[in-house]
Design a protein around this motif. Sequence first.
Motif, mmCIF file in Angstrom:
data_model
loop_
_atom_site.group_PDB
_atom_site.id
_atom_site.type_symbol
_atom_site.label_atom_id
_atom_site.label_comp_id
_atom_site.label_asym_id
_atom_site.label_seq_id
_atom_site.Cartn_x
_atom_site.Cartn_y
_atom_site.Cartn_z
ATOM 1 N N GLY A 1 8.692 -12.530 29.123
ATOM 2 C CA GLY A 1 9.506 -13.338 28.455
ATOM 3 C C GLY A 1 9.796 -14.236 28.076
ATOM 4 O O GLY A 1 8.896 -15.182 28.326
ATOM 5 N N LEU A 2 10.944 -14.001 27.562
ATOM 6 C CA LEU A 2 10.430 -15.324 26.443
ATOM 7 C C LEU A 2 12.728 -15.920 25.826
ATOM 8 O O LEU A 2 13.010 -14.998 25.725
ATOM 9 C CB LEU A 2 10.400 -15.233 24.664
ATOM 10 N N VAL A 3 12.631 -16.952 26.249
ATOM 11 C CA VAL A 3 13.932 -17.926 25.957
ATOM 12 C C VAL A 3 13.394 -19.013 25.003
ATOM 13 O O VAL A 3 13.202 -19.748 24.669
ATOM 14 C CB VAL A 3 14.385 -18.145 27.729
ATOM 15 N N ASP A 4 14.605 -18.441 24.056
ATOM 16 C CA ASP A 4 14.906 -19.428 22.838
ATOM 17 C C ASP A 4 16.256 -19.238 22.351
ATOM 18 O O ASP A 4 16.451 -17.773 21.929
ATOM 19 C CB ASP A 4 13.599 -19.869 22.015
ATOM 20 N N PHE A 5 16.880 -20.087 21.455
ATOM 21 C CA PHE A 5 17.968 -19.549 21.164
ATOM 22 C C PHE A 5 18.474 -20.363 19.710
ATOM 23 O O PHE A 5 19.126 -20.348 18.926
ATOM 24 C CB PHE A 5 19.339 -20.177 21.813
ATOM 25 N N ASP A 6 16.361 -21.227 19.029
ATOM 26 C CA ASP A 6 16.617 -21.381 17.660
ATOM 27 C C ASP A 6 16.815 -20.699 16.584
ATOM 28 O O ASP A 6 16.221 -19.663 16.489
ATOM 29 C CB ASP A 6 15.988 -22.783 17.976
ATOM 30 N N LYS B 1 14.401 -17.867 16.537
ATOM 31 C CA LYS B 1 13.051 -17.754 16.938
ATOM 32 C C LYS B 1 12.628 -16.832 17.591
ATOM 33 O O LYS B 1 11.041 -16.081 17.516
ATOM 34 C CB LYS B 1 12.414 -18.593 17.947
ATOM 35 N N ILE B 2 13.334 -15.924 17.999
ATOM 36 C CA ILE B 2 12.879 -14.137 19.164
ATOM 37 C C ILE B 2 12.353 -13.636 18.220
ATOM 38 O O ILE B 2 11.936 -12.641 18.596
ATOM 39 C CB ILE B 2 14.714 -14.188 20.096
ATOM 40 N N HIS C 1 5.195 -5.386 26.949
ATOM 41 C CA HIS C 1 6.775 -5.739 26.523
ATOM 42 C C HIS C 1 6.856 -6.735 26.562
ATOM 43 O O HIS C 1 6.763 -7.523 27.420
ATOM 44 C CB HIS C 1 7.246 -4.698 27.740
ATOM 45 N N LEU C 2 8.391 -7.110 26.017
ATOM 46 C CA LEU C 2 8.933 -8.348 25.620
ATOM 47 C C LEU C 2 10.242 -8.279 25.818
ATOM 48 O O LEU C 2 11.173 -7.225 25.389
ATOM 49 C CB LEU C 2 8.655 -8.860 24.224
ATOM 50 N N GLU C 3 10.813 -9.092 27.263
ATOM 51 C CA GLU C 3 11.855 -9.160 27.745
ATOM 52 C C GLU C 3 12.691 -9.959 26.460
ATOM 53 O O GLU C 3 12.155 -11.489 26.976
ATOM 54 C CB GLU C 3 12.204 -8.830 28.963
ATOM 55 N N ALA C 4 13.242 -10.764 25.409
ATOM 56 C CA ALA C 4 13.827 -11.099 24.653
ATOM 57 C C ALA C 4 14.822 -11.693 25.627
ATOM 58 O O ALA C 4 15.897 -11.177 25.823
ATOM 59 C CB ALA C 4 13.888 -11.143 23.301
#
Length: 380
Positions: free
Chosen positions: A73-78, A100-101, A116-119
């Motif tokens: 899982g990846l969290v970013d809003f930039d 960035k996601i 598997h990427l959960e963005a």
Amino acid sequence: MTSSTTSGTHSAASLPTLDAAETLRYSRHLLLDEVGIEGQRRIKNARVLLIGAGGLGSPTALYLAAAGVGTLGLVDFDVVDATNLHRQILHGTTDVGRSKIDSARDRIHSVNPHVHLEAFDTRFDSANALEILRDFDIVVDGTDNFATRYLTNDAAVLLGKPNAFGCIFRFEGQASVFGAPDGPCYRCLFRDPPPAGLVPNCAEAGVLGVLPGLVGTIQAIETLKLILGIGDSLVGRLLLIETLGMNFRSITVRRDPTCPSCGDPAFGGGEPSVNACVYIDPNPIESVNNNGHNYFLSQNPYTLNSYAAFGETYYDIFSDLKFTAGLRWTEDQKHFTDIPSQLLNNGWGYPATGAGNQQWDAITGRAALNWTPKLDFTDQ
């Protein structure tokens, strides 16, 4: 402290299998007795959440993807900026201006298409922290500001998730594992955030570009050790890295029984008494039950008008507000209201015996929490 297995509750029979391509890809892992086929299947079964796709998140994401973590899982809003490129190796020159996601998704897929990427292309805040984190096994703290760092810690503690922590400053770094069973959390070490502006960020102080690669790689190693249940983890230790002299040392960090996040209520930590109510927000976003106590998350941590059922515990994991204003039960017995500190003695008794962080209302005879000031709300 020996690492604890986060996926140990899964029997070998229930773990996902490896296909021929994966067996070849991870063959050097399979040669390690501490990993082997079952260990690699545990890695594939793991769900790891990375907070931030920047300097620390970049090497951590790349190495965990290469190692075969099944779900990242990846969290970013930039968005990617040219000033990111000397250290944020998830992103390249052609990614400048991209989310960035999106950039990270392409890079991770190129490293390992089996992952598997959960963005989550959003800001990680108190409105969504528990919802995002609850379905993952481990959280990796790649944050670059204190508000999100403390939020990550407190959300992980509430949900019982280990937190592979890292931070960097100029030529120095730190790493640890917080929130493990019987281990300390970040607040055991640093109770409160420093005043705003006291500690400069990378944009103000600069940072050696290679440094987050070093610290992020350590975070990735600690994450894999937790998944596999091998080795001596950094639980209960803070690793200090000083690169100009290339010195590594660790200090012992013990769980603080008075810690407001993970401490023991018997010592005034962890959670207020069942007869206490710490106000946060009139419209709590979400609640979570932990050890029989209800915690409510607030979207706006600086609002101080509350409506709450008596006996419920309100706790803001975004800011952990500590204020001089007391809380008193109103005459209609339907809600608490805040009392500015200058009126604290109007209708209030002495601190409750044996609990220095409580006061009881002389009018109602009920206890309410009055934490040591962090933010002084004297002008209500």
